[in-house]
Design a protein around this motif. Structure first.
Motif, short mmCIF file in Angstrom:
data_model
loop_
_atom_site.label_atom_id
_atom_site.label_comp_id
_atom_site.label_asym_id
_atom_site.label_seq_id
_atom_site.Cartn_x
_atom_site.Cartn_y
_atom_site.Cartn_z
N VAL A 298 9.74 -39.34 -37.96
CA VAL A 298 10.33 -38.05 -38.33
C VAL A 298 11.70 -38.28 -38.96
N VAL A 299 11.92 -37.64 -40.11
CA VAL A 299 13.25 -37.58 -40.72
C VAL A 299 13.86 -36.25 -40.31
N THR A 300 14.91 -36.29 -39.51
CA THR A 300 15.52 -35.06 -39.00
C THR A 300 16.41 -34.42 -40.05
N LYS A 301 16.84 -33.20 -39.78
CA LYS A 301 17.74 -32.48 -40.69
C LYS A 301 19.04 -33.23 -40.90
N GLU A 302 19.46 -34.00 -39.89
CA GLU A 302 20.70 -34.76 -39.97
C GLU A 302 20.53 -36.10 -40.66
N GLY A 303 19.28 -36.44 -41.01
CA GLY A 303 19.03 -37.71 -41.68
C GLY A 303 18.73 -38.86 -40.74
#
Length: 358
Positions: A298-303
């Motif tokens: 998973v690539v989160t919103k924060e990177g």
């Protein structure tokens, strides 16, 4: 290399692969997508179908900070620090809301050149997984078998976990022929679904589960639990007739905590979400063998790039359960929402589709 184009999902896939390559792996995640700092999963080798004519490209990671890239009989060294140096700029492109649709990323293009890849994402025909990886077991420090991984990104439009199809239609009975007149059914079928639903509720037509249209999907569900087809049908009914969108809220609605079976049902729904994410498909017979499971990156919103795998499968299921929601696919394309007569009763098909929530 020609200018490469991709949407956020495509470039996110490249970002995830480059992050794992550049950093030598990634952290396992908890149920809230927070990296578990005590569980860094070291990558030993990555396999990607991104080379010329969809040839397999592999990267063997070494302790000296390099990766050996192999395509056919050719091999070359990639410096991991060079890969890391491009991650921040690519993330900035991914977080730039002015970039819409398919766009060019200069840094993304540089990374493709550096890694010897032709495109940022796996082929559209390869829907089961995005890349394969061999990890180092965090407990034994021995290499694991090769497993497939899919990439999901929180940057851009939410991804689907389970796509709508005719195989995910569920048939419900609305009562015998005396419940509604033929003329009334014609009227209802001319309405949008929300209007039809409201009318059915007003006329006390309670939907009763009859079965899944997809026989293979039904048997796959029964492998998780013999009652799973009916459990999922209840959750889908709660979405279509009560307007509940979130999976966790639909489960609490149908199986509130005061019911004796509530805890078991919740556990089984989480287990099903895990196997759907790890490769179960509605139109393919599923063996139930956990060794065939794939993981999720998973690539989160924060990177952040985090990994769910067998090492943190319980956190993985909790994450899915709390972040998935129901979505209604096209009624015309998938054949749901129209009332029809069968076996002396009025019936309607409703469709199951699951998407990650923002």
């Amino acid at each position: 290399m020609d200018e490469a184009l991709g949407n956020r999902g495509d470039w996110s896939e490249l970002f995830a692969v480059a992050s794992i390559l550049g950093n030598g792996g990634a952290y396992a995640a908890d149920a809230h997508l927070k990296p578990l700092k005590s569980r860094f999963l070291k990558a030993a080798k990555l396999f990607l179908n991104r080379g010329k004519s969809a040839s397999l490209v592999s990267f063997q990671l070494s302790p000296d900070g390099t990766a050996t890239r192999t395509l056919g009989k050719s091999a070359e060294i990639v410096n991991q620090s060079e890969v890391r140096s491009r991650l921040e700029a690519l993330l900035a492109d991914l977080q730039d809301e002015t970039k819409v649709g398919h766009f060019h990323s200069e840094t993304g293009g540089d990374l493709l050149d550096l890694l010897g890849l032709e495109r940022p994402s796996a082929s559209s025909s390869d829907t089961a997984s995005d890349f394969d990886m061999i990890l180092m077991d965090p407990l034994t420090d021995e290499i694991t078998p090769r497993h497939s991984f899919s990439v999901k990104s929180q940057l851009g439009a939410p991804a689907t976990l389970l796509n709508a199809s005719g195989q995910t239609n569920i048939t419900f009975c609305l009562g015998d022929k005396s419940t509604l007149s033929q003329a009334r059914v014609v009227e209802l079928n001319d309405l949008k679904w929300v209007e039809t639903r409201n009318a059915l509720l007003a006329e006390a037509c309670e939907p009763d589960f009859r079965g899944f249209d997809g026989a293979v999907f039904n048997e796959n569900l029964r492998l998780v639990d013999s009652a799973m087809p009916e459990i999922i049908a209840n959750l889908v009914r709660a979405h279509y007739f009560s307007g509940i969108k979130r999976l966790d809220e639909a489960t609490a609605h149908c199986y509130p905590s005061y019911l004796a079976e509530s805890e078991q049902v919740t556990y089984k729904v989480k287990e099903l979400m895990g196997v759907l994410a790890m490769g179960m498909r509605p139109n393919s017979k599923w063996s139930g063998d956990p060794s065939s499971f794939k993981g999720m990156v998973v690539v989160t919103k924060e990177g952040e790039v985090v990994v769910f795998y067998l090492f943190n499968v319980l956190e993985f299921r909790d994450f899915l359960f709390s972040t998935l929601g129901f979505e209604r696919g096209s009624s015309n394309r998938h054949g749901w929402g129209e009332i029809y007569e069968e076996a002396g009763e009025w019936r309607v098909k409703l469709n199951l589709q699951l998407r990650f929530l923002n």
